[in-house]
Design a protein around this motif. Structure first.
Motif, PDB file in Angstrom:
ATOM      1  N   TYR A   3     -13.225 -21.946  10.524  1.00 33.00           N
ATOM      2  CA  TYR A   3     -12.118 -21.090  10.916  1.00 33.00           C
ATOM      3  C   TYR A   3     -11.762 -21.375  12.365  1.00 33.00           C
ATOM      4  O   TYR A   3     -12.585 -21.858  13.146  1.00 33.00           O
ATOM      5  CB  TYR A   3     -12.481 -19.618  10.702  1.00 33.00           C
ATOM      6  CG  TYR A   3     -12.315 -19.226   9.260  1.00 33.00           C
ATOM      7  CD1 TYR A   3     -11.151 -18.610   8.830  1.00 33.00           C
ATOM      8  CD2 TYR A   3     -13.278 -19.522   8.316  1.00 33.00           C
ATOM      9  CE1 TYR A   3     -10.967 -18.284   7.490  1.00 33.00           C
ATOM     10  CE2 TYR A   3     -13.115 -19.210   6.985  1.00 33.00           C
ATOM     11  CZ  TYR A   3     -11.951 -18.591   6.578  1.00 33.00           C
ATOM     12  OH  TYR A   3     -11.766 -18.280   5.258  1.00 33.00           O
ATOM     13  N   CYS A  17     -13.559  -9.213  15.287  1.00 30.52           N
ATOM     14  CA  CYS A  17     -14.111 -10.368  14.567  1.00 30.52           C
ATOM     15  C   CYS A  17     -15.561 -10.639  14.956  1.00 30.52           C
ATOM     16  O   CYS A  17     -16.371 -11.053  14.121  1.00 30.52           O
ATOM     17  CB  CYS A  17     -13.257 -11.606  14.802  1.00 30.52           C
ATOM     18  SG  CYS A  17     -13.077 -12.063  16.547  1.00 30.52           S
ATOM     19  N   GLY A  44     -15.271 -16.282   6.168  1.00 33.02           N
ATOM     20  CA  GLY A  44     -13.974 -15.629   6.238  1.00 33.02           C
ATOM     21  C   GLY A  44     -14.014 -14.159   6.609  1.00 33.02           C
ATOM     22  O   GLY A  44     -12.985 -13.493   6.609  1.00 33.02           O
ATOM     23  N   GLU A  47     -11.508 -13.124   9.509  1.00 29.30           N
ATOM     24  CA  GLU A  47     -10.053 -13.230   9.340  1.00 29.30           C
ATOM     25  C   GLU A  47      -9.350 -11.895   9.070  1.00 29.30           C
ATOM     26  O   GLU A  47      -8.393 -11.553   9.771  1.00 29.30           O
ATOM     27  CB  GLU A  47      -9.735 -14.245   8.241  1.00 29.30           C
ATOM     28  CG  GLU A  47      -8.260 -14.510   8.084  1.00 29.30           C
ATOM     29  CD  GLU A  47      -7.985 -15.538   6.992  1.00 29.30           C
ATOM     30  OE1 GLU A  47      -6.872 -16.065   6.999  1.00 29.30           O
ATOM     31  OE2 GLU A  47      -8.865 -15.800   6.146  1.00 29.30           O
ATOM     32  N   ILE A  55      -6.671 -15.612  13.332  1.00 32.74           N
ATOM     33  CA  ILE A  55      -7.754 -16.397  12.747  1.00 32.74           C
ATOM     34  C   ILE A  55      -7.295 -17.015  11.432  1.00 32.74           C
ATOM     35  O   ILE A  55      -6.781 -16.319  10.554  1.00 32.74           O
ATOM     36  CB  ILE A  55      -9.013 -15.535  12.534  1.00 32.74           C
ATOM     37  CG1 ILE A  55      -9.468 -14.935  13.872  1.00 32.74           C
ATOM     38  CG2 ILE A  55     -10.129 -16.374  11.905  1.00 32.74           C
ATOM     39  CD1 ILE A  55     -10.619 -13.968  13.763  1.00 32.74           C
TER      40      ILE A  55
END
Length: 106
Positions: A3, A17, A44, A47, A55
């Motif tokens: 990512y 995050c 993930g 995100e 992101i």
């Protein structure tokens, strides 16, 4: 693949995050957060919690921020795997692309 944190994070750095990341691979720079691509497990989790939607999976970075595909990788090129952001603390400097940008209002 990993990512990537793109331009909307510059000067915002909400850090939600960081709390979501199960492997502690999101590091804080002076103006932007960075994902260490070799430590990222592509889960993930980061995100959906990003309030500024900065992101992206590496292949999904919008064209207008395509330069950010390399930013996180280049930041860690000389630093290597640091073993987790919480143990290291903030990075000393931002990537030159980030440093060159005009300040954004938070």
């Amino acid at each position: 693949m990993a990512y990537v944190i793109a331009q909307p994070c510059v000067d915002i750095m909400d850090k939600a995050c960081i709390d979501e990341c199960p492997v502690d691979c999101i590091y804080e720079g002076p103006r932007k957060l960075y994902i260490q691509p070799d430590e990222c497990v592509d889960c993930g989790a980061c995100e959906p919690v990003c309030p500024v939607e900065s992101i992206f999976f590496e292949d999904d970075v919008p064209d207008k921020w395509s330069d950010y595909r390399k930013v996180d990788t280049e930041v860690f090129a000389g630093l290597g795997q640091l073993g987790g952001a919480s143990a290291v603390g903030p990075l000393a400097a931002d990537h030159p692309l980030v440093s060159a940008q005009a300040a954004q209002a938070a």
